[in-house]
Design an enzyme around this catalytic site. Sequence first.
Site, PDB file in Angstrom:
ATOM      1  CB  THR A  71      -0.916   0.022   1.234  1.00  0.00           C
ATOM      2  OG1 THR A  71      -1.631  -1.208   1.299  1.00  0.00           O
ATOM      3  CG2 THR A  71      -1.892   1.185   1.139  1.00  0.00           C
ATOM      4  CE  LYS A  76      -4.906  -1.292   1.467  1.00  0.00           C
ATOM      5  NZ  LYS A  76      -5.470  -2.437   2.158  1.00  0.00           N
TER       6      LYS A  76
HETATM    7  P1  NAP Z   1       5.544  -6.380   7.454  1.00  0.00           P
HETATM    8  O1  NAP Z   1       5.245  -7.648   8.178  1.00  0.00           O
HETATM    9  O2  NAP Z   1       6.314  -5.297   8.150  1.00  0.00           O
HETATM   10  O3  NAP Z   1       6.310  -6.769   6.101  1.00  0.00           O
HETATM   11  C1  NAP Z   1       7.084  -5.900   5.343  1.00  0.00           C
HETATM   12  C2  NAP Z   1       8.260  -6.691   4.827  1.00  0.00           C
HETATM   13  O4  NAP Z   1       8.998  -5.910   3.897  1.00  0.00           O
HETATM   14  C3  NAP Z   1       9.235  -7.083   5.953  1.00  0.00           C
HETATM   15  O5  NAP Z   1       9.571  -8.448   5.802  1.00  0.00           O
HETATM   16  C4  NAP Z   1      10.428  -6.163   5.695  1.00  0.00           C
HETATM   17  O6  NAP Z   1      11.675  -6.720   6.066  1.00  0.00           O
HETATM   18  C5  NAP Z   1      10.369  -6.030   4.192  1.00  0.00           C
HETATM   19  N1  NAP Z   1      11.047  -4.816   3.730  1.00  0.00           N
HETATM   20  C6  NAP Z   1      10.813  -3.536   4.102  1.00  0.00           C
HETATM   21  N2  NAP Z   1      11.661  -2.712   3.463  1.00  0.00           N
HETATM   22  C7  NAP Z   1      12.426  -3.490   2.674  1.00  0.00           C
HETATM   23  C8  NAP Z   1      13.476  -3.225   1.795  1.00  0.00           C
HETATM   24  N3  NAP Z   1      13.921  -1.976   1.596  1.00  0.00           N
HETATM   25  N4  NAP Z   1      14.064  -4.272   1.151  1.00  0.00           N
HETATM   26  C9  NAP Z   1      13.628  -5.519   1.362  1.00  0.00           C
HETATM   27  N5  NAP Z   1      12.635  -5.852   2.201  1.00  0.00           N
HETATM   28  C10 NAP Z   1      12.041  -4.833   2.848  1.00  0.00           C
HETATM   29  O7  NAP Z   1       4.201  -5.714   6.935  1.00  0.00           O
HETATM   30  P2  NAP Z   1       2.886  -6.420   6.305  1.00  0.00           P
HETATM   31  O8  NAP Z   1       1.822  -6.485   7.338  1.00  0.00           O
HETATM   32  O9  NAP Z   1       3.274  -7.625   5.547  1.00  0.00           O
HETATM   33  O10 NAP Z   1       2.428  -5.258   5.302  1.00  0.00           O
HETATM   34  C11 NAP Z   1       3.088  -5.051   4.052  1.00  0.00           C
HETATM   35  C12 NAP Z   1       2.327  -3.994   3.257  1.00  0.00           C
HETATM   36  O11 NAP Z   1       0.996  -4.465   3.008  1.00  0.00           O
HETATM   37  C13 NAP Z   1       2.174  -2.636   3.956  1.00  0.00           C
HETATM   38  O12 NAP Z   1       2.265  -1.609   3.008  1.00  0.00           O
HETATM   39  C14 NAP Z   1       0.769  -2.711   4.533  1.00  0.00           C
HETATM   40  O13 NAP Z   1       0.203  -1.425   4.701  1.00  0.00           O
HETATM   41  C15 NAP Z   1       0.051  -3.525   3.476  1.00  0.00           C
HETATM   42  N6  NAP Z   1      -1.126  -4.295   3.913  1.00  0.00           N
HETATM   43  C16 NAP Z   1      -1.115  -4.980   5.096  1.00  0.00           C
HETATM   44  C17 NAP Z   1      -2.240  -5.709   5.468  1.00  0.00           C
HETATM   45  C18 NAP Z   1      -2.277  -6.480   6.771  1.00  0.00           C
HETATM   46  O14 NAP Z   1      -3.386  -6.789   7.235  1.00  0.00           O
HETATM   47  N7  NAP Z   1      -1.154  -6.823   7.368  1.00  0.00           N
HETATM   48  C19 NAP Z   1      -3.364  -5.746   4.651  1.00  0.00           C
HETATM   49  C20 NAP Z   1      -3.337  -5.074   3.430  1.00  0.00           C
HETATM   50  C21 NAP Z   1      -2.196  -4.352   3.068  1.00  0.00           C
HETATM   51  P3  NAP Z   1      12.132  -6.973   7.607  1.00  0.00           P
HETATM   52  O15 NAP Z   1      11.951  -8.441   7.825  1.00  0.00           O
HETATM   53  O16 NAP Z   1      13.542  -6.523   7.665  1.00  0.00           O
HETATM   54  O17 NAP Z   1      11.223  -6.118   8.474  1.00  0.00           O
END
Ligand code: NAP
Length: 292
Positions: free
Chosen positions: A98, A173
Site C-alpha cells: 500500500t 486501496k
Molecule cells: P511487514 O510484516 O512489516 O512486512 C514488510 C516486509 O517488507 C518485511 O519483511 C520487511 O523486512 C520487508 N522490507 C521492508 N523494506 C524493505 C526493503 N527496503 N528491502 C527488502 N525488504 C524490505 O508488513 P505487512 O503487514 O506484511 O504489510 C506489508 C504492506 O501491506 C504494507 O504496506 C501494509 O500497509 C500492506 N497491507 C497490510 C495488510 C495487513 O493486514 N497486514 C493488509 C493489506 C495491506 P524486515 O523483515 O527486515 O522487516
Amino acid sequence: MSLLQLGFIGTGVMGTGIIHNLLKAGYPVVVFNRTKAHAQAVLDAGATWAATPREVAAQSAVTLSMVGFPQDVEQVYFGDDGILAGAQKGSTVVDMTTSTPSLAERIAKAAAAQGVTALDAPVSGGDVGAKNGTLTIMIGGDAAAVAQLRPIFEAVGHAINHFGGPGRGQHAKMANQIMIAGTMTGLTEMLVYAKAAGLDLAQVLATVSGGSGANWSMSNYGPRILAGDYTPGFFIKHFVKDLGIALDSAAAMGLDLPATATARRLYRAMVDAGQGDLGTQALIQSYPSWGK
Ligand code: NAP
C-alpha cells in the site's frame, strides 16, 4: 507446461502468506527480504534466495513486491541494487505494497522506458486473506498485463479488480482504507460503549454481525479484542501511513475528510506512544474505561 518464474521482495506478514500460496500453486519463487531470517518460513517451503532485489528481478519473468512504506518501495525499485536495475526487457513488475498513487505512476514510467511493464496491485483482506489466498486485489496499469497475470493473482486472491492506468489501484486501496477508518473506530467505540453498559460483549458482536452493522473489521478483530489479542494482523504504523496517503490524496483533489482525519489522529497518538507495532484492534486500549 512449466509456470513462470516469479520473484518476490518482502517476506513479512502479508508476503509470507502470499508466497506460500504461489508455491502451493506450483510457481517457482525466488525471494529477497531486508532481514534474511524473516524469510526462513518461505525458504523452508521451497522458495529460493537471491542476495538483492536486482538479482531477484534479473531471474524473474514477474517480480512482485510487498514491503512496508513508500520509502521502502522507492528503495526496492530505484536503488542501485533495486528491481529496475535487474528487470529484463519484456518482464513485469507488480507492487502490492500500500503506497502512493504518484510513486506507482513514477515506477510505471521508469519501467516502460526500459521495456518493462509495471502494475500497482495493493490488497485488502488482512493477514487472514493472505494466508487463505482470499485477498481482494486492486490493480492499476496495462489491461493486457493484468489479463496475462490473472492466474498469478487468482492463486493469492478471490477478487481481482482492475481500475485503470498506473496509480489507480492505489487510489482504490485508499478508498478502501477510508472505509476501514470508519469500521475500526466504530468497532472500538461500540465495544467501549457496550462494556460500560454492562452488556455481554460476545453477544453484542454476534448480534451486530447479524444486522446492518455487520462488517469485516468487526468479524475479524472483534473476537481478537475479546481474547485480549493485540498482535498484528495489520500494524498500526501501516494504518497511519495509509490514512496519511489517503488524506494527502484527498487534499490534492480539494477534499476535506474530517472523519478520516479523526481516525488518523487517534491512531497517530498510539504511534507517538510507542504502540505502532501493535495491531489496529489495539486502538481500544487508548480508551481509559476499557483498561489495558
Ligand atoms: P511487514 O510484516 O512489516 O512486512 C514488510 C516486509 O517488507 C518485511 O519483511 C520487511 O523486512 C520487508 N522490507 C521492508 N523494506 C524493505 C526493503 N527496503 N528491502 C527488502 N525488504 C524490505 O508488513 P505487512 O503487514 O506484511 O504489510 C506489508 C504492506 O501491506 C504494507 O504496506 C501494509 O500497509 C500492506 N497491507 C497490510 C495488510 C495487513 O493486514 N497486514 C493488509 C493489506 C495491506 P524486515 O523483515 O527486515 O522487516
